[in-house]
Write a protein that holds these residues in place. Structure first.
Motif, mmCIF file in Angstrom:
data_model
loop_
_atom_site.group_PDB
_atom_site.id
_atom_site.type_symbol
_atom_site.label_atom_id
_atom_site.label_comp_id
_atom_site.label_asym_id
_atom_site.label_seq_id
_atom_site.Cartn_x
_atom_site.Cartn_y
_atom_site.Cartn_z
ATOM 1 N N UNK A 181 9.980 -3.876 -15.309
ATOM 2 C CA UNK A 181 9.085 -4.665 -14.888
ATOM 3 C C UNK A 181 8.130 -5.604 -15.674
ATOM 4 N N UNK A 182 6.990 -6.809 -15.863
ATOM 5 C CA UNK A 182 7.392 -7.385 -16.866
ATOM 6 C C UNK A 182 6.007 -6.991 -17.063
ATOM 7 N N UNK A 183 5.426 -5.884 -17.059
ATOM 8 C CA UNK A 183 4.191 -5.399 -17.723
ATOM 9 C C UNK A 183 4.521 -4.105 -18.027
ATOM 10 N N UNK A 184 6.053 -3.848 -18.251
ATOM 11 C CA UNK A 184 6.509 -2.657 -18.886
ATOM 12 C C UNK A 184 7.274 -2.989 -19.998
ATOM 13 N N UNK A 185 6.409 -4.342 -21.302
ATOM 14 C CA UNK A 185 7.100 -4.791 -22.355
ATOM 15 C C UNK A 185 7.389 -3.546 -23.834
ATOM 16 N N UNK A 186 8.454 -3.770 -24.483
ATOM 17 C CA UNK A 186 8.230 -3.156 -25.478
ATOM 18 C C UNK A 186 7.866 -4.341 -26.767
ATOM 19 N N UNK A 187 7.886 -3.435 -28.083
ATOM 20 C CA UNK A 187 8.094 -3.724 -29.617
ATOM 21 C C UNK A 187 8.419 -2.834 -30.382
ATOM 22 N N UNK A 188 8.402 -3.845 -31.225
ATOM 23 C CA UNK A 188 9.839 -2.578 -32.257
ATOM 24 C C UNK A 188 9.365 -1.681 -32.651
ATOM 25 N N UNK A 189 9.893 -0.416 -32.772
ATOM 26 C CA UNK A 189 9.426 0.843 -33.777
ATOM 27 C C UNK A 189 8.332 1.574 -33.057
ATOM 28 N N UNK A 190 7.819 1.019 -31.709
ATOM 29 C CA UNK A 190 7.255 2.017 -30.570
ATOM 30 C C UNK A 190 7.494 2.691 -29.535
ATOM 31 N N UNK A 191 8.613 3.894 -30.174
ATOM 32 C CA UNK A 191 8.340 4.949 -29.189
ATOM 33 C C UNK A 191 7.670 5.365 -27.687
ATOM 34 N N UNK A 192 6.689 5.365 -27.989
ATOM 35 C CA UNK A 192 5.949 4.907 -26.998
ATOM 36 C C UNK A 192 5.095 4.442 -25.951
ATOM 37 N N UNK A 193 6.472 2.944 -26.273
ATOM 38 C CA UNK A 193 5.641 1.754 -25.462
ATOM 39 C C UNK A 193 5.819 1.921 -23.765
ATOM 40 N N UNK A 194 5.644 1.254 -22.800
ATOM 41 C CA UNK A 194 5.381 0.924 -21.119
ATOM 42 C C UNK A 194 7.050 0.769 -21.301
ATOM 43 N N UNK A 195 7.588 -0.052 -21.974
ATOM 44 C CA UNK A 195 9.159 0.514 -21.732
ATOM 45 C C UNK A 195 9.711 1.356 -21.972
#
Length: 231
Positions: free
Chosen positions: A79-93
């Motif tokens: 889902x769109x609210x489960x996004x990711x950013x580079x090098x973030x191992x604890x992102x929502x995704x």
């Protein structure tokens, strides 16, 4: 910015009826965030798996129970609210991928090595939602053209702008959903880790994901007996 100013080629004129450009701009600013997300999810759910690739595509599942636990390879578009950013191992995704991987509903998932995940880039999300708002605004004007009593000029512009903004949203989807999240486990006793790789723009979402997995050797349709024996 003048709401009652019209232009058509080298002709300019004023009218008592506001032009649809100013109407669309105002309507787009009032589109609720929930409506923007619903439109994105609706478009994702219409994506089908290309032949000879994934057995299924599961777009924006509400819970892990919406993703089958079967032997075939499947792509889960988060889902769109489960996004990711580079090098973030604890992102929502990453957290969502782990949840879907470990369970199907309240039961442990058995076929964990069949799932891969696709997530939106949080930095690209605002641009995508803005494009969606513009489309929804023009779509609303086009659908209400009779009630709004649009003249031929505004009617033609509404139709063209709706089609143009629709293509714009479709073009921004692959630009926003660029993170392929692939669970890996080199040894059955090791902890599962997730590798997030950025997909390049080009083809559709599923096609790019499949080709990336095949190219990296993470997805194979068949293994020769000699190769299997070596492993």
């Amino acid at each position: 910015q003048a709401a009652h100013l019209y232009a058509d080629g080298s002709r300019y004129w004023f009218s008592t009826q506001p032009n649809v450009l100013s109407m669309a701009k105002g309507n787009a600013e009032r589109i609720e965030d929930a409506d923007r997300l619903n439109e994105i999810h609706g478009r994702l759910k219409r994506i089908s798996a290309p032949s000879n690739t994934f057995a299924g595509i599961h777009a924006a599942p509400e819970t892990s129970a919406d993703v089958p636990d079967e032997c075939d390879a499947r792509l889960v578009i988060l889902p769109v609210d489960k996004g990711h950013v580079a090098n973030d191992e604890s992102s929502a995704a990453m957290n969502a991928a782990m949840e879907y991987l470990e369970k199907r509903g309240n039961s442990p998932r058995l076929n964990r090595n069949t799932l891969v995940f696709l997530a939106v880039d949080k930095g690209k999300l605002d641009e995508l939602k803005e494009a969606v708002a513009i489309y929804l605004a023009w779509d609303g004007i086009w659908n209400d053209r009779d009630r709004l009593n649009l003249d031929p000029h505004n009617t033609s512009m509404a139709k063209n702008k709706k089609e143009e903004s629709d293509r714009g949203v479709n073009a921004r989807l692959p630009e926003a959903f660029i993170w392929l999240i692939n669970p890996t486990q080199n040894d059955p006793t090791e902890k599962i880790t997730f590798q997030a790789s950025r997909l390049t723009s080009g083809e559709g979402l599923a096609e790019r994901a499949w080709k990336k997995l095949e190219r990296d050797g993470d997805m194979v349709k068949g293994i020769a007996g000699t190769v299997l024996r070596i492993h």
